[in-house]
Scaffold this motif. Structure first.
Motif, short mmCIF file in Angstrom:
data_model
loop_
_atom_site.label_atom_id
_atom_site.label_comp_id
_atom_site.label_asym_id
_atom_site.label_seq_id
_atom_site.Cartn_x
_atom_site.Cartn_y
_atom_site.Cartn_z
N UNK A 152 0.84 -1.20 0.00
CA UNK A 152 0.00 0.00 0.00
C UNK A 152 0.88 1.25 0.00
N UNK A 153 1.92 1.25 0.83
CA UNK A 153 2.82 2.40 0.90
C UNK A 153 3.50 2.63 -0.44
N UNK A 154 3.93 1.55 -1.08
CA UNK A 154 4.58 1.65 -2.38
C UNK A 154 3.61 2.24 -3.43
N UNK A 155 2.35 1.83 -3.38
CA UNK A 155 1.37 2.30 -4.36
C UNK A 155 0.88 3.71 -4.08
N UNK A 156 0.76 4.09 -2.79
CA UNK A 156 0.14 5.37 -2.45
C UNK A 156 1.09 6.39 -1.84
N UNK A 157 2.27 5.95 -1.43
CA UNK A 157 3.24 6.87 -0.87
C UNK A 157 3.01 7.24 0.58
N UNK A 158 2.07 6.61 1.22
CA UNK A 158 1.78 6.91 2.63
C UNK A 158 1.03 5.74 3.25
N UNK A 159 0.88 5.76 4.57
CA UNK A 159 0.09 4.78 5.29
C UNK A 159 -1.03 5.46 6.07
N UNK A 160 -1.40 6.67 5.63
CA UNK A 160 -2.43 7.43 6.33
C UNK A 160 -3.78 6.73 6.21
N UNK A 161 -4.55 6.84 7.28
CA UNK A 161 -5.89 6.26 7.26
C UNK A 161 -6.78 6.98 6.25
N UNK A 162 -6.66 8.32 6.22
CA UNK A 162 -7.40 9.12 5.25
C UNK A 162 -6.44 9.54 4.15
N UNK A 163 -6.97 9.79 2.95
CA UNK A 163 -6.07 10.25 1.90
C UNK A 163 -5.50 11.62 2.26
N UNK A 164 -4.30 11.93 1.81
CA UNK A 164 -3.73 13.23 2.13
C UNK A 164 -4.52 14.34 1.45
N UNK A 165 -4.45 15.57 1.99
CA UNK A 165 -5.20 16.68 1.37
C UNK A 165 -4.62 17.00 0.00
N UNK A 166 -5.43 17.63 -0.86
CA UNK A 166 -4.93 17.99 -2.20
C UNK A 166 -3.75 18.96 -2.07
N UNK A 167 -2.90 19.02 -3.07
CA UNK A 167 -1.76 19.94 -3.02
C UNK A 167 -2.23 21.39 -2.81
N UNK A 168 -1.53 22.11 -1.95
CA UNK A 168 -1.87 23.49 -1.68
C UNK A 168 -2.86 23.67 -0.55
#
Length: 190
Positions: A152-168
């Motif tokens: 999952x980390x390799x595919x998404x770049x994180x292990x956050x429960x929620x998706x990261x906020x959009x850039x900016x």
């Protein structure tokens, strides 16, 4: 035989009785823990569902093992059927329902069954390893979850429960407010 340790159900607080259900567990260090439940107890319903799911998983794993390793499965079945009655291993199996014998177990006539079973396990290790034996279920489950997390980390770049906020944009919790002090605390009208 020691008395079972009674653990009260936190949902129904049932006591032993003819209308209530007793759920008993064999504790890891030995001994028995029991909990009584009323027929309509939600904890009992969850326990029954988990037991049914566990039984179904065992049946599925057994069916898979039969298909994947029919010769080994047949040898194990024949070995269990050929185990003579009255042996230390049979007596232990009859009493406990398994042959996961502690290494220091000695039967009533002084036979070191635990040491014997451990020696037999060690002798069969190479053969069982070749069949894909899982020696530590907890370690295997942990490694499977670790692999899933790494994928999952390799595919998404994180292990956050929620998706990261959009850039900016920042999440509401990303910038912490400084702690309030007497000089920064708002004055409320009196």
């Amino acid at each position: 035989m020691t008395e079972p340790e009674r653990v009260d159900c936190t949902d129904c607080f049932a006591l032993p009785g003819p209308d209530n259900t007793r759920v008993a567990y064999v504790k890891t260090g030995g001994g028995i823990s029991e909990t009584w439940h009323t027929p309509d107890c939600p904890a009992l319903a969850i326990t029954q569902i988990n037991m049914e799911e566990g039984s179904e998983r065992v049946r599925e794993q057994d069916a898979w093992a039969w298909g994947a390793f029919p010769a080994a499965h047949e040898r194990l079945r024949k070995a269990a059927a050929a185990m003579p009655t009255g042996t230390a291993a049979q007596a232990f199996h009859d009493e406990h329902g398994h042959l996961d014998v502690p290494i220091d177990h000695i039967d009533t006539v002084g036979f070191e069954l635990g040491r014997f079973i451990t020696t037999m396990r060690d002798a069969r290790t190479a053969e069982l390893d070749a069949l894909g034996m899982i020696w530590d279920k907890h370690d295997a489950a942990w490694r499977a979850r670790l692999t899933a997390a790494a994928d999952y980390h390799h595919a998404h770049g994180h292990l956050a429960h929620r998706p990261p906020p959009p850039p900016g944009r920042s999440s509401p919790n990303s910038a912490r407010s400084p702690p309030m002090t007497a000089s920064t605390r708002p004055v409320l009208p009196t």
